[in-house]
Scaffold this motif. Structure first.
Motif, PDB file in Angstrom:
ATOM      1  N   LEU C 262       0.826  -1.193   0.000  1.00 19.35           N
ATOM      2  CA  LEU C 262       0.000   0.000   0.000  1.00 19.35           C
ATOM      3  C   LEU C 262       0.867   1.253   0.000  1.00 19.35           C
ATOM      4  N   GLY C 263       2.144   1.073  -0.126  1.00 18.70           N
ATOM      5  CA  GLY C 263       3.053   2.213  -0.132  1.00 18.70           C
ATOM      6  C   GLY C 263       3.384   2.673   1.271  1.00 18.70           C
ATOM      7  N   ASP C 264       4.508   3.360   1.405  1.00 17.80           N
ATOM      8  CA  ASP C 264       4.908   3.927   2.689  1.00 17.80           C
ATOM      9  C   ASP C 264       4.988   2.870   3.782  1.00 17.80           C
ATOM     10  N   ASN C 265       5.631   1.749   3.414  1.00 14.24           N
ATOM     11  CA  ASN C 265       5.803   0.660   4.369  1.00 14.24           C
ATOM     12  C   ASN C 265       4.500   0.174   4.974  1.00 14.24           C
ATOM     13  N   ARG C 266       3.457   0.238   4.170  1.00 13.23           N
ATOM     14  CA  ARG C 266       2.212  -0.340   4.670  1.00 13.23           C
ATOM     15  C   ARG C 266       1.813  -1.462   3.733  1.00 13.23           C
ATOM     16  N   PHE C 267       1.307  -2.504   4.353  1.00 16.38           N
ATOM     17  CA  PHE C 267       1.021  -3.700   3.563  1.00 16.38           C
ATOM     18  C   PHE C 267      -0.375  -4.196   3.858  1.00 16.38           C
ATOM     19  N   LYS C 268      -0.915  -4.863   2.870  1.00 18.27           N
ATOM     20  CA  LYS C 268      -2.167  -5.575   3.104  1.00 18.27           C
ATOM     21  C   LYS C 268      -1.895  -7.050   2.883  1.00 18.27           C
ATOM     22  N   PHE C 269      -2.341  -7.822   3.845  1.00 20.85           N
ATOM     23  CA  PHE C 269      -2.059  -9.256   3.796  1.00 20.85           C
ATOM     24  C   PHE C 269      -3.379  -9.997   3.707  1.00 20.85           C
ATOM     25  N   ILE C 326       3.403 -13.728   8.633  1.00 19.68           N
ATOM     26  CA  ILE C 326       3.126 -12.677   7.648  1.00 19.68           C
ATOM     27  C   ILE C 326       4.438 -12.089   7.151  1.00 19.68           C
ATOM     28  N   GLY C 327       5.369 -11.951   8.101  1.00 19.09           N
ATOM     29  CA  GLY C 327       6.672 -11.378   7.756  1.00 19.09           C
ATOM     30  C   GLY C 327       7.359 -12.125   6.641  1.00 19.09           C
ATOM     31  N   GLN C 328       7.252 -13.441   6.653  1.00 20.85           N
ATOM     32  CA  GLN C 328       7.905 -14.241   5.608  1.00 20.85           C
ATOM     33  C   GLN C 328       7.416 -13.833   4.226  1.00 20.85           C
ATOM     34  N   TYR C 329       6.088 -13.651   4.139  1.00 19.57           N
ATOM     35  CA  TYR C 329       5.536 -13.348   2.821  1.00 19.57           C
ATOM     36  C   TYR C 329       5.836 -11.923   2.413  1.00 19.57           C
ATOM     37  N   VAL C 330       5.779 -11.025   3.399  1.00 13.50           N
ATOM     38  CA  VAL C 330       6.130  -9.633   3.091  1.00 13.50           C
ATOM     39  C   VAL C 330       7.598  -9.585   2.646  1.00 13.50           C
ATOM     40  N   ARG C 331       8.443 -10.303   3.382  1.00 13.66           N
ATOM     41  CA  ARG C 331       9.869 -10.349   3.037  1.00 13.66           C
ATOM     42  C   ARG C 331      10.057 -10.837   1.612  1.00 13.66           C
ATOM     43  N   ASN C 332       9.337 -11.892   1.267  1.00 14.57           N
ATOM     44  CA  ASN C 332       9.528 -12.467  -0.053  1.00 14.57           C
ATOM     45  C   ASN C 332       8.956 -11.595  -1.158  1.00 14.57           C
ATOM     46  N   SER C 333       8.149 -10.597  -0.783  1.00 13.73           N
ATOM     47  CA  SER C 333       7.613  -9.728  -1.826  1.00 13.73           C
ATOM     48  C   SER C 333       8.476  -8.473  -1.975  1.00 13.73           C
ATOM     49  N   LEU C 334       9.486  -8.344  -1.127  1.00 10.71           N
ATOM     50  CA  LEU C 334      10.335  -7.149  -1.179  1.00 10.71           C
ATOM     51  C   LEU C 334      11.701  -7.501  -1.748  1.00 10.71           C
ATOM     52  N   THR C 335      12.490  -6.479  -1.983  1.00  7.78           N
ATOM     53  CA  THR C 335      13.896  -6.760  -2.285  1.00  7.78           C
ATOM     54  C   THR C 335      14.625  -6.940  -0.963  1.00  7.78           C
ATOM     55  N   TYR C 336      15.829  -7.524  -1.058  1.00  6.93           N
ATOM     56  CA  TYR C 336      16.587  -7.800   0.137  1.00  6.93           C
ATOM     57  C   TYR C 336      16.872  -6.529   0.921  1.00  6.93           C
ATOM     58  N   LYS C 337      17.236  -5.507   0.169  1.00  8.23           N
ATOM     59  CA  LYS C 337      17.595  -4.231   0.802  1.00  8.23           C
ATOM     60  C   LYS C 337      16.400  -3.621   1.524  1.00  8.23           C
ATOM     61  N   LYS C 340      15.653  -5.479   4.684  1.00  7.51           N
ATOM     62  CA  LYS C 340      16.619  -5.241   5.751  1.00  7.51           C
ATOM     63  C   LYS C 340      16.433  -3.856   6.361  1.00  7.51           C
ATOM     64  N   SER C 341      16.010  -2.896   5.533  1.00  7.52           N
ATOM     65  CA  SER C 341      15.849  -1.544   6.082  1.00  7.52           C
ATOM     66  C   SER C 341      14.505  -1.397   6.790  1.00  7.52           C
ATOM     67  N   LEU C 342      13.674  -2.410   6.629  1.00 12.40           N
ATOM     68  CA  LEU C 342      12.357  -2.345   7.243  1.00 12.40           C
ATOM     69  C   LEU C 342      12.464  -2.816   8.685  1.00 12.40           C
ATOM     70  N   ASP C 343      11.877  -2.076   9.603  1.00  9.80           N
ATOM     71  CA  ASP C 343      11.822  -2.565  10.980  1.00  9.80           C
ATOM     72  C   ASP C 343      10.503  -3.288  11.139  1.00  9.80           C
ATOM     73  N   TYR C 348       4.672  -4.362  11.570  1.00  8.45           N
ATOM     74  CA  TYR C 348       3.724  -5.469  11.681  1.00  8.45           C
ATOM     75  C   TYR C 348       2.375  -5.085  12.291  1.00  8.45           C
ATOM     76  N   PRO C 349       2.349  -4.342  13.408  1.00  4.96           N
ATOM     77  CA  PRO C 349       1.026  -4.062  13.986  1.00  4.96           C
ATOM     78  C   PRO C 349       0.132  -3.289  13.039  1.00  4.96           C
ATOM     79  N   GLY C 350       0.701  -2.580  12.075  1.00  8.02           N
ATOM     80  CA  GLY C 350      -0.118  -1.767  11.187  1.00  8.02           C
ATOM     81  C   GLY C 350      -0.528  -2.489   9.921  1.00  8.02           C
ATOM     82  N   VAL C 351      -0.110  -3.739   9.759  1.00  6.94           N
ATOM     83  CA  VAL C 351      -0.460  -4.452   8.525  1.00  6.94           C
ATOM     84  C   VAL C 351      -1.950  -4.738   8.513  1.00  6.94           C
TER      85      VAL C 351
END
Lengths: 473, 359, 368
Positions: C262-269, C326-337, C340-343, C348-351
């Motif tokens: 959803l942009g700006d480090n926001r995700f929908k799972f 959820i993190g696993q799937y979010v991780r796999n949808s992102l680039t490595y960088k 890694k820069s994502l806290d 997570y609480p905002g997903v």
């Protein structure tokens, strides 16, 4: 026995040679000026009557010469040949200055009976007997081919035992025949009594535990080996035939594999390899697990196993060796005693001693199961020689398992494999078809494929005619 | 009649001399040095080794299958060659010896924590001695037998498929690693062993199939490595894999059958067969090189001397770490030989060829 | 000549081999720890209880307990081996129980210590005890004298039927070291006359954070992945004056997930569950043989599950434990960088998590 005053020096020499042989008979026929010398003990009495007594009674002096022209009379001159001939069951006939040999060999032999050591359920039941001539006749009856060649040798300084080498021309590789011939001629010994003894003079590594020549008492096996391009060696006065070259895995096939449906035959073969695995490793594995690798026991088995070991005062390796020795004692005692007592010994020993040993707390009942099943498994192996070798090797593995657990077993297996890999049978690899690898042979070694697939002779025999049958289209 | 190694045996020998002690730690090393999806590194590994094998086959083709020692002796004086032979012999001998020692130390850790490892080492060395004195044909037969005895183990990998998850593999390619160059060199020891095939020339059929068999053995090994590593990367999580020193042992320990569990205790014994063959091949190589230097000594005596020497050397490193270091440096040397020897031989052969054509 | 040499060598080998016996582990002389429990004692010390089976068939006791209070996990073993005439070994360890207080302090280090021991494999069951683990283990319940074994069998059975996810040391460390998922562990509780599974504990960084009751376990299992077997009792409230309860059994779940940025480090799972199962109990009075009614029921059940699931996800997010992965799937949808820069723990609480449940009733028993 006094020599006839008119007799030739040769006759006198012969009679001197056989001085104090009480069973020698010397008979004179003065009217035709003929003497005969023979051993009635090894001569066929009927033949003697028909071939000698009857014609000699009818013949006139002037017709004698003519009679001896008949082909059954062999004229000889050497005294050594005469002696050998008499010993081999001929009658030596002395007429004037001529000497003739007439073969009327016919010793007493056992009738053809069932094999005691290699019984099968279905299939031909006849087995070799002690007379090589009878044995050859059993083979000849089965192979009606002029290509079946038989070479005769004499082995033993004193016994002069006849050894026959049988092969099928154009199927057997002459390389092996020559090699075998060379080895037979090299034997220097006074007496040879059995095929099993002969093997040890012919094998590539006589010091090995494993037999490198397959021994059999069954004519059908011998014939199948001949047809596969192997060479059969028969020895007089022994029911044991040797087949060479042989491979390790050959010892695990039995003639019934071919007489049953192929699916059953395959299952039986696999069962035998499983038996090999069980025999070699089951008790050793018990020792190794209870001595070192308790981690490997599943929870459900843990209590059973530990409780059964609970009262046993010795470490597992001694316990196992004790019971294994016990079983071997029973087996040996059973083999030495007459069949009926032997069976009783088996039951008494197996049930009474086993049960009592467990109750007395000398062994654990799980071990009894292990020892008994590995003993039974060892009897599944069709070749008695191989099964005995493997039973012996097993002791080594058990000791190694007691010393170093699983790694000890692995080391023992390594030793065996290294040893087997270096073995040869008549110069060909003992491990064929695994090494050298011939995948095509596997279908007749590890399984028993339908006959339509078994189109080739085993690669080990290096047959000049490798095809068994033309492939059906 | 001279016995010859058939292509199948060449392939098995190559494979058996390659697979060794590294396989226990391989997936962890991949994860540690190369990061996520480190198993992919094995593919270039296959290419590099194949290239090296190509060099070896080139030697075979140019030299018409002659023994490499003969090729060298034809144009290099013996005085120069002897140190080379000694070098080859010592590297191969000690490399093999250290592999054996590491195996022994690992086994000791699992099951015999207080037994003196040098006792095991002695037993293993005796087995090796008995094997190498019988010559390459017996070694190859034993290798084939062992190959089939261990073949079924690969099917155990299927046991892990239910717990396998692609999600854990992550889509990142080789991220989060470190010291890739060092790692690559270290990992290359996992492939080593194929270079000994250069010594097999006089013993094998002079057919293209024999040469293809060298590739085949190497390819089979790579396939095996890839399957194993892939399973490890999907079964363990990436972070976990980096923590497991010997992931293969953990994999085996996880298997439970109704009648037996903790298979690592048993299968570790089966790995003896694999490691034994690796060491036997290296020692056989050392023996071959040494026979050129002292041709008069009988093979069993020479083998005995080499075994005793290597046994004495194996006293020096005491801990697993020290052994690892030895293996690392000897691995560099062996890798150097793997590439250097064929290149040298090709150069020699080209030189000799030119000389012949001039005449 | 070399034959003689090798014979001598072989003899030497056998002689050498007979020399060493210090590593023998003869079965009946071992005190095999089957269950170990660890609790927090005063002054940050560790209270250890080992349960060792008594092998003697004539003994009335099935097990003996060894207790010690020490500073570290392995120190306990040294101390405890002095309390028993057998050689104490941990290769038969089946279950490890941790007390709740210890779990709150964090289990990471302890689990690491356990795994360092080469005789302990990854297949050991891990459980948390609601209360004191040592107390539970020491208690002899009437129906089951050997509490450790009982708990072990209980956990094995339950995890094979998916009511709680399987939790061995393997699964725990796997999730503990994975950056996209947090580990879970079943909770065992003393229920008076027997021990039972009371719920699932959620961990973050090896520390106990929250728990859910065991009846919600199946909902969590549906969120976490595919299941092959499971049972769910559903209360659909009152319809036409009748309490409607549905027992949904032999559940088969296929889970599909997708991540939307959803942009700006926001995700929908999005979790899409497709559940099949059979109805074993139905107290409503609709005729299930009519497909229309059946579909209605399917929708009701789906809606019920969805409500429960959403509620659970919310709870997990509030406690910031990502046990669904959820993190696993979010991780796999992102680039490595980017990953890694994502806290992740902040994000997570905002997903936004959406559960889509589809229920299919395979059959409804053999009675109309």
């Amino acid at each position: 026995m006094d020599a006839n005053p008119q007799s030739t020096p040769m006759l006198r020499h012969i009679l001197e040679e056989f001085d104090q042989c009480a069973d020698l008979i010397f008979r004179s026929f003065p009217e035709i000026r003929t003497d005969i010398v023979y051993f009635p003990s090894i001569v066929d009495q009927k033949l003697f009557t028909d071939e000698i007594l009857a014609p000699f009674a009818q013949v006139q002096l002037d017709e004698v010469e003519q009679l001896f022209q008949q082909s059954q009379f062999t004229r000889v001159t050497e005294s050594k040949t005469v002696i050998e001939g008499i010993l081999a069951g001929s009658a030596a006939i002395f007429h004037e200055k001529d000497i003739y040999l007439l073969n009327i060999y016919g010793p007493k032999t056992r009738d053809v009976q069932q094999s005691e050591t290699e019984t099968i359920i279905s299939g031909p039941h006849d087995a070799f007997v002690e007379s090589a001539i009878t044995n050859i006749s059993l083979i000849r009856q089965r192979i009606k081919s002029s290509h079946l060649k038989i070479k005769e040798y004499s082995v033993g300084e004193i016994t002069k035992t006849s050894v026959y080498v049988l092969y099928i021309k154009d199927i057997a590789n002459m390389k092996y025949v020559e090699e075998l011939e060379k080895r037979i001629k090299r034997i220097e010994i006074d007496a040879i009594n059995d095929g099993g003894m002969l093997t040890q003079f012919l094998e590539d590594s006589p010091n090995s535990v494993f037999p490198q020549f397959l021994t059999t008492e069954r004519p059908d096996v011998a014939v199948s080996k001949l047809a596969a391009g192997r060479i059969i060696t028969l020895i007089d006065n022994s029911p044991t035939a040797l087949a060479a070259p042989s491979a390790f895995f050959e010892f695990f096939s039995s003639p019934d594999d071919y007489y049953e449906r192929w699916a059953l035959g395959t299952a039986l073969r696999l069962l035998r390899y499983l038996a090999l695995l069980i025999t070699i490793s089951f008790t050793a594995f018990y020792v190794s697990v209870t001595t070192y690798h308790y981690e490997m026991i599943p929870e459900a088995l843990l209590r059973t196993l530990a409780e059964s070991r609970n009262r046993v005062p010795f470490p597992p390796v001694y316990e196992a060796l004790l019971m294994e020795t016990m079983i071997e004692l029973l087996r040996e005692a059973g083999a030495r005693l007459p069949t009926k007592i032997g069976q009783t010994i088996g039951i008494v020993g197996g049930i009474v001693i086993g049960q009592a040993a467990v109750q007395a707390g000398l062994t654990s009942n799980v071990l009894i199961i292990a020892v008994a099943s590995s003993a039974i498994a060892s009897f599944v192996i069709p070749s008695y020689m191989m099964s005995a070798s493997i039973r012996l090797v097993r002791f080594g593995i058990i000791i190694l398992a007691g010393i170093w657990g699983n790694i000890g077993i692995a080391m023992g297996v390594t030793l065996i494999v290294t040893h087997i890999s270096s073995l040869t049978s008549l110069g060909s690899s003992y491990l064929t078809p695994v090494a050298p690898m011939v995948l095509g042979d596997w279908k007749d070694v590890f399984i028993r494929a339908p006959f339509t697939f078994l189109t080739r002779r085993p690669s080990q025999s290096q047959s000049p005619n490798p095809l068994r049958q033309i492939k059906r289209k | 009649m001279m016995e010859k190694l058939s292509p199948f045996h060449v392939a098995v020998l190559v494979y058996m001399s390659q697979i060794g002690i590294v396989v226990f730690a391989l997936p962890r090393q991949l994860a540690d040095y190369f990061g996520t999806n480190g198993w992919l590194v094995l593919l270039p590994g296959l290419l590099v080794t194949s290239f090296n094998i190509y060099l070896i086959t080139l030697v075979h083709r140019l030299g018409d299958g002659k023994s490499v020692f003969e090729i060298m002796e034809r144009s290099i004086p013996k005085a120069v060659l002897y140190p080379v032979y000694l070098g080859l012999c010592s590297v191969w001998l000690i490399f093999g010896c250290m592999i054996g020692k590491k195996y022994v130390l690992l086994f000791q850790m699992i099951a015999f924590p207080t037994t003196n490892p040098m006792l095991f080492k002695m037993a293993v060395d005796v087995l090796l001695f008995l094997l190498i004195i019988k010559g390459i044909f017996t070694i190859s037969k034993a290798a084939t037998f062992f190959f089939w005895m261990t073949f079924w183990m690969y099917f155990l990998l299927f046991w892990f498929l239910p717990s396998f998850s692609w999600v854990r593999l992550t889509p990142f390619i080789l991220q989060g690693g470190h010291d890739q160059v060092k790692g690559a060199l270290e990992l290359y020891t996992a492939y080593l062993g194929y270079e000994l095939s250069i010594l097999l020339f006089p013993y094998m059929d002079k057919s293209k199939k024999s040469l293809a068999a060298i590739y085949a053995g190497n390819a089979f090994l790579s396939l095996l490595y890839i399957c194993l590593s892939l399973v490890c990367f999907g079964f363990f999580s990436f972070g976990q894999l980096k923590k497991l020193l010997f992931p293969l042992l953990d994999l085996l320990g996880y298997i439970q059958f109704p009648f037996i569990e903790r298979l690592e205790n048993m299968l570790y014994g089966f790995f003896l067969f694999l490691i034994l063959m690796t060491v036997a091949m290296y020692w056989w190589g050392a023996l071959e090189a040494m026979r050129r230097v002292i041709p008069k000594l009988k093979i069993p005596v020479l083998a005995f001397l080499l075994t005793v020497i290597s046994y004495c050397i194996s006293f020096i490193p005491k801990t697993l770490d020290q052994v690892n270091n030895w293996i690392l440096y000897l691995g560099y040397a062996a890798t150097g030989i793997a590439f250097g020897l064929p290149v040298l031989l090709i150069a020699l052969l080209l030189l000799q060829g030119r000389r012949v054509s001039r005449v | 000549m070399y034959k003689r040499l090798s014979a001598v060598l072989l003899l030497l080998l056998v002689l050498l081999l007979t020399g060493c016996n210090s590593d023998e582990r003869i079965l009946e002389k071992l005190g095999m720890v089957q269950t170990a429990s660890y609790d927090l004692a005063e002054n940050d010390r560790l209270k250890t209880v080992y349960s060792v089976p008594v092998i003697d068939p004539e003994s009335s006791e099935r097990r003996q307990l060894l207790k010690a209070v020490t500073d570290s996990l392995k120190e306990a073993r040294v101390l405890l081996s002095k309390q028993i005439d057998l050689r104490l070994v941990s290769g038969q360890l089946r279950t490890v129980l941790f007390g709740l207080n210890l779990a709150k302090e964090g289990l990471g280090d302890h689990i690491d210590t356990l795994l360092r021991d080469p005789s302990i494999a990854l297949g050991v069951q891990v459980a948390i005890v609601d209360g004191e683990a040592g107390e539970l283990l020491s208690k002899s319940f009437k129906s089951n004298k050997d509490t450790g074994t009982f708990v072990n069998h209980l956990l094995e059975k339950e995890s094979s039927s998916n009511i709680i996810p399987p939790t061995t040391l393997y699964a725990f460390t796997r999730d503990y070291h994975d950056d996209g998922i947090d580990p879970i562990v079943p909770i065992v509780k003393d229920q008076g006359d027997r021990a039972g599974i009371s719920g699932i504990a959620f961990f973050q960084d090896g520390r106990f954070v929250m728990k859910i009751p065991s009846k919600d376990g199946i909902i969590f299992a549906l969120l976490r992945g595919d299941i092959k077997q499971g049972e769910l009792s559903i209360n659909l409230g009152e319809r036409n004056g009748r309490k409607v309860r549905v027992m949904f059994s032999s559940m088969l779940n296929k889970r599909k997930v997708s991540v939307q940025h959803l942009g700006d480090n926001r995700f929908k799972f999005i979790i899409a569950d497709s559940i099949q199962g059979s109805v074993l109990e139905y107290t409503g009075h609709e005729d299930l043989s009519q497909s229309k009614k059946r579909h209605e029921l399917e929708r009701d059940v789906a809606e019920y599950i969805r409500g429960k699931a959403q509620e659970m996800v919310k709870k997990l997010q509030q406690n910031n434990v990502d046990s669904i992965g959820i993190g696993q799937y979010v991780r796999n949808s992102l680039t490595y960088k980017a990953w890694k820069s994502l806290d992740w723990s902040k994000v997570y609480p905002g997903v936004e998590v959406e559960c889509r449940i589809k229920v299919t009733i395979k059959d409804y028993g053999k009675y109309m």
